[in-house]
Design a protein around this motif. Sequence first.
Motif, PDB file in Angstrom:
ATOM      1  N   SER A   1      -6.005  11.853  -6.218  1.00 29.78           N
ATOM      2  CA  SER A   1      -4.760  11.785  -5.442  1.00 29.78           C
ATOM      3  C   SER A   1      -3.539  12.235  -6.234  1.00 29.78           C
ATOM      4  O   SER A   1      -2.479  12.473  -5.653  1.00 29.78           O
ATOM      5  CB  SER A   1      -4.536  10.347  -4.942  1.00 29.78           C
ATOM      6  OG  SER A   1      -4.411   9.444  -6.034  1.00 29.78           O
ATOM      7  N   ASP A   2      -3.682  12.371  -7.557  1.00 32.79           N
ATOM      8  CA  ASP A   2      -2.570  12.847  -8.378  1.00 32.79           C
ATOM      9  C   ASP A   2      -2.551  14.373  -8.484  1.00 32.79           C
ATOM     10  O   ASP A   2      -1.719  14.930  -9.200  1.00 32.79           O
ATOM     11  CB  ASP A   2      -2.637  12.239  -9.780  1.00 32.79           C
ATOM     12  CG  ASP A   2      -3.932  12.564 -10.506  1.00 32.79           C
ATOM     13  OD1 ASP A   2      -4.936  12.864  -9.822  1.00 32.79           O
ATOM     14  OD2 ASP A   2      -3.948  12.511 -11.749  1.00 32.79           O
TER      15      ASP A   2
ATOM     16  N   PRO B   1       0.407  11.417  -0.986  1.00 33.04           N
ATOM     17  CA  PRO B   1       0.325  10.126  -1.680  1.00 33.04           C
ATOM     18  C   PRO B   1       1.555   9.260  -1.410  1.00 33.04           C
ATOM     19  O   PRO B   1       2.681   9.751  -1.305  1.00 33.04           O
ATOM     20  CB  PRO B   1       0.252  10.529  -3.167  1.00 33.04           C
ATOM     21  CG  PRO B   1      -0.131  11.965  -3.173  1.00 33.04           C
ATOM     22  CD  PRO B   1       0.426  12.551  -1.926  1.00 33.04           C
TER      23      PRO B   1
ATOM     24  N   THR C   1       3.039   7.484  -3.365  1.00 32.98           N
ATOM     25  CA  THR C   1       3.906   7.429  -4.543  1.00 32.98           C
ATOM     26  C   THR C   1       5.125   8.323  -4.420  1.00 32.98           C
ATOM     27  O   THR C   1       6.030   8.258  -5.250  1.00 32.98           O
ATOM     28  CB  THR C   1       3.119   7.841  -5.795  1.00 32.98           C
ATOM     29  OG1 THR C   1       2.480   9.109  -5.536  1.00 32.98           O
ATOM     30  CG2 THR C   1       2.057   6.811  -6.137  1.00 32.98           C
TER      31      THR C   1
ATOM     32  N   ASP D   1      -1.205   6.059   1.530  1.00 34.68           N
ATOM     33  CA  ASP D   1      -1.605   7.457   1.430  1.00 34.68           C
ATOM     34  C   ASP D   1      -1.962   7.954   2.828  1.00 34.68           C
ATOM     35  O   ASP D   1      -2.680   7.278   3.576  1.00 34.68           O
ATOM     36  CB  ASP D   1      -2.825   7.604   0.518  1.00 34.68           C
ATOM     37  CG  ASP D   1      -2.539   7.201  -0.919  1.00 34.68           C
ATOM     38  OD1 ASP D   1      -1.365   7.244  -1.330  1.00 34.68           O
ATOM     39  OD2 ASP D   1      -3.501   6.834  -1.630  1.00 34.68           O
TER      40      ASP D   1
END
Length: 270
Positions: A174-175, A191, A193, A259
């Motif tokens: 996911s990064d 994501p 984030t 997500d």
Amino acid sequence: DYLQEDKMLWRTIRSMEVMAHSSSFLLPKLHQPAKTPANNYTLVVLNQQLPRFMPRLWAQAKMRICADGGANRIFDEMSQMTNDLDRNRYIPEIVEGDMDSIRPEVKRFYSSQGSKISDKSHNQETTDLHKCISSIRHRTPDHEKANLCVLVTGALGGRFDHEAANINVLYVFSDMRIVLLSDDCLIQLLPKTHHHEIYIESSVEGPHCGIFPIGAPSTSTTTTGLKWNLSDAEMRFGSMISTSNIVDSDKVTVQSDADLLWTISLRNLT
């Protein structure tokens, strides 16, 4: 205590970085944005029929990796798509996977043309796509990882369990920016984030789109730029998810506590 938690949450939201997304890689080279190099992505080819726009992706990729039987697809289909019978023009830098699908003559041909054959048959715990993405991340210098984008063809269509495994790879990594492509649509992970700004290339994609969580619910998703926007909306399977939506602007924004998968239709590209 609640006031302090609200303040901490607000600071977290304000400090979130914006992640920008664009499908400019689908544009002809002449129409590529000047600030976005045409060859800023790695292309991974899986073992499904090549999309119509494959020659464009191949020509503009900085690296090309065939996942096992994906090599058969390039060997069999690429020359027909381009009306160029010289297979030497379409040599992947790497062929990687457990080697249970690639035909022996295809393997010999690419090996003789300088492709690196990365035999991972000892590892049966992960899919060929997982192996390829793991290798890409390992090979990419740290200072280049922020701008790394991986395009994957052949990840959609065919057996549903294969599709599910390929979508799962988006969550495992996911990064990383990974885009799954078919003739009909693209899929990528947004994501939680980051806040997301999706710049719509209307000549090659849209208008139909969808956005939804898989595996865990979203208790709060907000969007702009869609015909039916979400405002602090809850989404989960078994309840409401946003499908058959329509992009209504040249920029879509998304923020969520989960997500999300973003998908958008592709036009009849060649």
